[in-house]
Write an enzyme that holds these catalytic residues in place. Structure first.
Site, PDB file in Angstrom:
ATOM      1  N   LYS A 299       0.851  -1.203   0.000  1.00 40.20           N
ATOM      2  CA  LYS A 299       0.000   0.000   0.000  1.00 40.20           C
ATOM      3  C   LYS A 299       0.880   1.243   0.000  1.00 40.20           C
ATOM      4  O   LYS A 299       2.093   1.159   0.216  1.00 40.20           O
ATOM      5  CB  LYS A 299      -0.914  -0.020   1.228  1.00 40.20           C
ATOM      6  CG  LYS A 299      -0.195   0.030   2.579  1.00 40.20           C
ATOM      7  CD  LYS A 299      -1.174  -0.272   3.706  1.00 40.20           C
ATOM      8  CE  LYS A 299      -0.467  -0.508   5.024  1.00 40.20           C
ATOM      9  NZ  LYS A 299      -0.470   0.589   5.958  1.00 40.20           N
TER      10      LYS A 299
ATOM     11  N   ARG B  12      -9.420   0.299  15.770  1.00 43.34           N
ATOM     12  CA  ARG B  12      -9.549   1.025  14.499  1.00 43.34           C
ATOM     13  C   ARG B  12     -10.647   0.298  13.733  1.00 43.34           C
ATOM     14  O   ARG B  12     -11.805   0.368  14.100  1.00 43.34           O
ATOM     15  CB  ARG B  12      -8.209   1.022  13.731  1.00 43.34           C
ATOM     16  CG  ARG B  12      -7.141   1.851  14.390  1.00 43.34           C
ATOM     17  CD  ARG B  12      -5.926   2.151  13.495  1.00 43.34           C
ATOM     18  NE  ARG B  12      -5.546   1.125  12.530  1.00 43.34           N
ATOM     19  CZ  ARG B  12      -4.377   1.056  11.932  1.00 43.34           C
ATOM     20  NH1 ARG B  12      -3.435   1.964  12.181  1.00 43.34           N
ATOM     21  NH2 ARG B  12      -4.105   0.107  11.056  1.00 43.34           N
TER      22      ARG B  12
ATOM     23  N   TYR C 110      16.183  30.215   5.588  1.00 43.96           N
ATOM     24  CA  TYR C 110      15.125  31.110   6.061  1.00 43.96           C
ATOM     25  C   TYR C 110      15.149  31.307   7.574  1.00 43.96           C
ATOM     26  O   TYR C 110      15.241  30.327   8.315  1.00 43.96           O
ATOM     27  CB  TYR C 110      13.752  30.540   5.698  1.00 43.96           C
ATOM     28  CG  TYR C 110      13.457  30.468   4.215  1.00 43.96           C
ATOM     29  CD1 TYR C 110      13.619  31.576   3.390  1.00 43.96           C
ATOM     30  CD2 TYR C 110      12.978  29.291   3.652  1.00 43.96           C
ATOM     31  CE1 TYR C 110      13.318  31.492   2.036  1.00 43.96           C
ATOM     32  CE2 TYR C 110      12.678  29.197   2.304  1.00 43.96           C
ATOM     33  CZ  TYR C 110      12.857  30.309   1.500  1.00 43.96           C
ATOM     34  OH  TYR C 110      12.571  30.237   0.161  1.00 43.96           O
TER      35      TYR C 110
ATOM     36  N   MET D  84      11.399  24.039   0.582  1.00 45.33           N
ATOM     37  CA  MET D  84      10.538  23.178  -0.234  1.00 45.33           C
ATOM     38  C   MET D  84      11.349  22.288  -1.179  1.00 45.33           C
ATOM     39  O   MET D  84      11.038  21.109  -1.359  1.00 45.33           O
ATOM     40  CB  MET D  84       9.557  24.037  -1.051  1.00 45.33           C
ATOM     41  CG  MET D  84       8.526  23.206  -1.788  1.00 45.33           C
ATOM     42  SD  MET D  84       7.412  24.175  -2.800  1.00 45.33           S
ATOM     43  CE  MET D  84       6.473  25.063  -1.568  1.00 45.33           C
TER      44      MET D  84
HETATM   45  C1  LIG Z   1      -3.845  -4.022   8.317  1.00 46.63           C
HETATM   46  C2  LIG Z   1      -2.372  -3.946   8.122  1.00 46.63           C
HETATM   47  N1  LIG Z   1      -1.655  -5.077   8.028  1.00 46.63           N
HETATM   48  C3  LIG Z   1      -0.325  -5.053   7.850  1.00 46.63           C
HETATM   49  C4  LIG Z   1       0.355  -3.859   7.760  1.00 46.63           C
HETATM   50  C5  LIG Z   1       1.852  -3.891   7.582  1.00 46.63           C
HETATM   51  O1  LIG Z   1       2.469  -3.398   8.739  1.00 46.63           O
HETATM   52  P1  LIG Z   1       4.045  -3.363   8.884  1.00 46.63           P
HETATM   53  O2  LIG Z   1       4.516  -2.359   7.905  1.00 46.63           O
HETATM   54  O3  LIG Z   1       4.276  -2.934  10.288  1.00 46.63           O
HETATM   55  O4  LIG Z   1       4.542  -4.729   8.586  1.00 46.63           O
HETATM   56  C6  LIG Z   1      -0.345  -2.658   7.866  1.00 46.63           C
HETATM   57  C7  LIG Z   1       0.376  -1.381   7.798  1.00 46.63           C
HETATM   58  O5  LIG Z   1       0.097  -0.403   8.410  1.00 46.63           O
HETATM   59  C8  LIG Z   1      -1.749  -2.692   8.051  1.00 46.63           C
HETATM   60  O6  LIG Z   1      -2.477  -1.581   8.133  1.00 46.63           O
END
Ligand SMILES: Cc1ncc(COP(=O)(O)O)c(C=O)c1O
Length: 366
Positions: free
Chosen positions: A35, A129, A259, A307
């Site tokens: 992801k 969550r 800056y 930036m």
């Molecule tokens: C639901 C879920 N599983 C697995 C992972 C992978 O986690 P990690 O990067 O700590 O291995 C994440 C990442 O945030 C996650 O949200």
């Protein structure tokens, strides 16, 4: 032409890390989590590298990310788990994307999508969550059984996510997850994949591995927590962030830099301009602290991160325009690590690599 801003990604390191972790967690299967653009490393390239290393599954947060992998021709088993009402469930089902399902409402929506959705039922075991809450489990599972009997869904998995809040809390979550699995069985569900652990849990707790672990940060060779020594596990950081030096100035003691003059030079020194800034993911919180390696010597950011650029104080180290400035990479080669930057910015390595900006060119090497 040399690239102005460069993230060099070792796909070989990703493959190697997955292979190493897969051996560690066996017989559990491995889902490589790609992801957020593969934690900044490139989703498609990271996914391919992970599959080369033996990953059994791929995981992403949302359906858009999943469909992008399918559009790139990646055919591997794939799970997406974060959905808004009205997400493209039918499209996901047609693309053979498994869906993480966190509520009865979501289950109803997915069951109404065209085709038979393969779902992984998510239970909240304490992270608070996503996932069905404890007092809804029975109803959640019974609804899933009804939809499965009607041929609307196939329950492939049951899962949860650890809070990594310490061994005692982890143990409670592992127990509660086992309770959820038993409850699912008692109403007639037979999910073939039970999964709970991400990198930290998978590495620390063998009893959290169940049938599959979801590995993100460790696949990229970075530690999921301060007390995990990924180098000792044989993992290799996959990303190196670098840029060529654009200008070199010798300035006198007392000179203010960048800056607001948050930095004044204590001595006569060499200031070096590097074309990476907060637009590229260099954290502004690393002002006056972020480490940079040039020609094997360590310098530090002088003044505010801008930036597009940072100024690096290199002391008396000889530096020339065109020399390579490395912000982070594999620290066993002497350069700073993503963890060094996390420390400098009051952040975590996850954020350092994930926020590397779009205009940074990713170059892939084996
Ligand atoms: C639901 C879920 N599983 C697995 C992972 C992978 O986690 P990690 O990067 O700590 O291995 C994440 C990442 O945030 C996650 O949200």
């Amino acid at each position: 032409m040399t690239d102005l801003r460069l993230a060099t990604i070792s796909t070989g390191a990703i493959s190697h890390n997955i292979q190493t972790l897969r051996a560690l967690v066996a017989p559990a299967l491995v889902m490589a989590v790609v992801k957020a653009n593969g934690y900044g490393h490139g989703a498609v390239e990271s996914a391919r590298a992970a599959l080369d290393g033996g990953a059994d599954w791929l995981g992403v947060a949302d359906i858009t990310e999943a469909l992008a992998l399918r559009a790139a021709g990646i055919d591997a088993p794939l799970l997406a788990w974060l959905h808004q009402p009205g997400a493209g469930f039918s499209e996901a089902v047609h693309a053979r994307v498994d869906l993480g399902i966190s509520s009865i409402a979501q289950l109803t929506e997915v069951a109404a999508a065209s085709g038979t959705a393969c779902v992984h039922l998510k239970v909240d075991t304490g992270l608070h969550r996503n996932g069905a809450f404890l007092d809804e489990w029975q109803q959640f599972f019974e609804a899933a059984v009804a939809h499965e009997l009607a041929g609307r869904i196939h329950v492939r998995g049951i899962w949860s996510h650890l809070a990594n809040a310490g061994a005692e809390h982890d143990a409670k979550q592992i127990d509660l997850f086992s309770t959820a699995v038993a409850m699912a069985h008692s109403v007639g569900l037979r999910p073939e994949l039970r999964h709970l652990a991400a990198s930290e849990g998978a590495i620390k707790h063998p009893d959290a591995r169940f049938d599959l672990v979801r590995l993100g940060i460790s696949a990229y060779g970075l530690a999921p927590a301060d007390d995990v020594d990924v180098a000792a596990l044989g993992l290799v950081p996959a990303m190196t962030l670098s840029a060529p030096v654009i200008s070199v100035k010798r300035v006198v003691a007392g000179s203010g830099v960048s800056y607001g003059y948050d930095f004044y030079c204590e001595n006569d020194t060499t200031l070096v301009l590097v074309p990476l800034g907060y637009a590229d993911g260099v954290p502004r919180h690393a002002t006056n602290r972020g480490p940079v390696s040039i020609n094997g010597a360590r310098g530090q950011i002088a003044g505010r991160v801008a930036m597009d650029q940072i100024v690096v104080n290199m002391g008396d180290t000889p530096v020339a325009v065109g020399d390579r400035a490395v912000l982070f990479g594999d620290s066993s080669t002497g350069v700073p690590s993503a963890d060094d930057w996390a420390e400098a910015a009051g952040s975590i390595n996850y954020e350092i690599v994930t926020r590397i900006g779009q205009r940074v060119v990713r170059r892939y090497e084996r």
